[in-house]
Design a protein around this motif. Structure first.
Motif, PDB file in Angstrom:
ATOM      1  N   UNK A 148       0.811  -1.215   0.000  1.00 36.87           N
ATOM      2  CA  UNK A 148       0.000   0.000   0.000  1.00 36.87           C
ATOM      3  C   UNK A 148       0.849   1.271   0.000  1.00 36.87           C
ATOM      4  N   UNK A 149       2.140   1.133   0.231  1.00 39.84           N
ATOM      5  CA  UNK A 149       3.016   2.294   0.142  1.00 39.84           C
ATOM      6  C   UNK A 149       3.228   2.730  -1.300  1.00 39.84           C
ATOM      7  N   UNK A 150       2.950   1.819  -2.254  1.00 34.23           N
ATOM      8  CA  UNK A 150       3.224   2.113  -3.660  1.00 34.23           C
ATOM      9  C   UNK A 150       1.992   2.030  -4.549  1.00 34.23           C
ATOM     10  N   UNK A 187      -4.333   2.482   5.250  1.00 41.12           N
ATOM     11  CA  UNK A 187      -4.407   3.935   5.370  1.00 41.12           C
ATOM     12  C   UNK A 187      -3.163   4.500   6.038  1.00 41.12           C
ATOM     13  N   UNK A 188      -2.652   3.816   7.060  1.00 40.10           N
ATOM     14  CA  UNK A 188      -1.416   4.268   7.708  1.00 40.10           C
ATOM     15  C   UNK A 188      -0.241   4.152   6.747  1.00 40.10           C
ATOM     16  N   UNK A 189      -0.214   3.066   5.973  1.00 43.01           N
ATOM     17  CA  UNK A 189       0.884   2.857   5.025  1.00 43.01           C
ATOM     18  C   UNK A 189       0.867   3.881   3.896  1.00 43.01           C
ATOM     19  N   UNK A 190      -0.270   4.525   3.694  1.00 47.44           N
ATOM     20  CA  UNK A 190      -0.334   5.568   2.678  1.00 47.44           C
ATOM     21  C   UNK A 190       0.577   6.735   2.974  1.00 47.44           C
ATOM     22  N   UNK A 222       5.224   7.877   8.857  1.00 52.76           N
ATOM     23  CA  UNK A 222       4.341   6.848   8.329  1.00 52.76           C
ATOM     24  C   UNK A 222       4.685   5.470   8.877  1.00 52.76           C
ATOM     25  N   UNK A 223       5.993   5.202   9.013  1.00 51.62           N
ATOM     26  CA  UNK A 223       6.421   3.925   9.571  1.00 51.62           C
ATOM     27  C   UNK A 223       5.947   3.772  11.017  1.00 51.62           C
ATOM     28  N   UNK A 226       2.358   2.859  11.204  1.00 52.85           N
ATOM     29  CA  UNK A 226       2.108   1.440  10.950  1.00 52.85           C
ATOM     30  C   UNK A 226       2.517   0.601  12.157  1.00 52.85           C
ATOM     31  N   UNK A 227       3.703   0.888  12.703  1.00 48.90           N
ATOM     32  CA  UNK A 227       4.226   0.071  13.802  1.00 48.90           C
ATOM     33  C   UNK A 227       3.379   0.173  15.063  1.00 48.90           C
ATOM     34  N   UNK A 228       2.744   1.326  15.281  1.00 43.20           N
ATOM     35  CA  UNK A 228       1.951   1.493  16.501  1.00 43.20           C
ATOM     36  C   UNK A 228       0.733   0.567  16.513  1.00 43.20           C
ATOM     37  N   UNK A 229       0.372   0.056  15.343  1.00 44.28           N
ATOM     38  CA  UNK A 229      -0.779  -0.853  15.265  1.00 44.28           C
ATOM     39  C   UNK A 229      -0.444  -2.207  15.903  1.00 44.28           C
TER      40      UNK A 229
END
Length: 334
Positions: A148-150, A187-190, A222-223, A226-229
């Motif tokens: 999802x980052x790309x 959405x976070x990876x966006x 952004x990282x 994602x990691x906080x999830x």
């Protein structure tokens, strides 16, 4: 009234008036000026309230479904606040970049789906989970985030959903929670890259930030998003987190369908990522939207030459509703 007169007509020649419906008083005044009986005025304000210019398609749809509209009838449309050519042009100038990224990503993702890569990813995903719900959830985050980052997050989640659901069923756990987590992660990876989400690109490009500069200055945030999830997973999905089953012996991985086509598909993806990284450093600068359109064009050419599936099918599967919706939002903001 002016439009009716300009066309050398009278109110008696008008079959229907579809007015902008702010309130009944204005509607009655408009009909009176035209010299039109109120029975010929389409009114639905009593149902929906003030729907502004959206009243026109709403009324036309209702009257058509009720069989009141017939070929050859004369209809007068009255609306306020309609965007002019310059307004739409300005809105599309702003929307062009995000829409190009979405379209390009959708086409490339559709091309990858034709290769059977996602079926193999699903088998590898299940193997890597080793029957553990905890590993399944952590691997889900690790799978969804970089893709999802790309590529457009909605398209990617749709493509990965069968993988996520299939592994959940193999682990005998409910797949609804993991799909929700996948949507949150997407959405976070966006925020991982400049092209990960239309909003991210819009904000980043408006301040002149390139793809590389975004990676250096913003991607860490952004990282972290994602990691906080991951620490929240045991609390959000405790049953799945603690699930554990013995998987049957591993079987052969699903074959890659059409290896040559798959190689070209991965090459298109690699070219797109490479130009995202370095396109703006070329003598002729290529911004992310241009790169996305180039990648989509190359993907369609490969699909056409491979004769695997008609290009029309690929274009039909593009999420045009989302593209039109976003374009409309930009017009609304304009």
């Amino acid at each position: 009234a002016e439009i009716v007169e300009r066309n050398n007509m009278t109110g008696a020649q008008v079959d229907w008036l579809v007015p902008h419906q702010a309130n009944l008083r204005i509607i009655d005044a408009t009909a009176e000026r035209i010299g039109l009986d109120r029975a010929k005025v389409m009114i639905n304000i009593q149902k929906y309230g003030n729907t502004t210019a959206a009243t026109i398609p709403l009324c036309l749809s209702e009257w058509w479904q009720e069989g009141k509209l017939r070929k050859g009838q004369t209809i007068v449309l009255a609306a306020f606040g309609i965007l002019g050519k310059d307004d739409v042009g300005a809105a599309m100038e702003t929307a062009g970049g995000p829409l190009a990224l979405l379209f390009g990503g959708m086409v490339v993702a559709r091309m990858l789906a034709m290769t059977g890569i996602f079926a193999r990813v699903g088998a590898l995903f299940l193997r890597a989970s080793r029957g553990s719900g905890r590993r399944y959830l952590i691997l889900l985050v690790a799978l969804v985030a970089p893709v999802c980052a790309l590529l457009p997050n909605a398209t990617t989640v749709i493509l990965l959903a069968p993988v996520i659901v299939g592994v959940a069923r193999a682990l005998k756990v409910d797949f609804v929670g993991p799909l929700v987590i996948a949507a949150i992660v997407s959405n976070s990876a966006g925020m991982l890259t400049l092209v990960g989400d239309p909003a991210t690109f819009l904000v980043g490009s408006s301040i002149g930030m390139s793809f590389g500069e975004y990676l250096q200055k913003v991607s860490l945030a952004g990282l972290l998003a994602v990691l906080v999830i991951i620490p929240l997973l045991p609390r959000l999905l405790p049953d799945i987190w603690h699930a554990r089953i013995d998987l049957p012996p591993a079987t052969d991985l699903p074959p890659i369908e059409r290896p040559a086509f798959a190689a070209f598909a991965l090459l298109v993806l690699a070219i797109m990522v490479g130009l995202f990284l370095f396109g703006e450093e070329l003598p002729t600068q290529l911004g992310p939207p241009a790169v996305a359109i180039m990648a989509a064009t190359l993907a369609l050419l490969v699909i056409y030459e491979a004769r695997i599936e008609p290009v029309e099918n690929v274009l039909r599967d593009v999420d045009w509703k989302t593209l039109v919706f976003l374009a409309a939002i930009f017009c609304l903001v304009q």
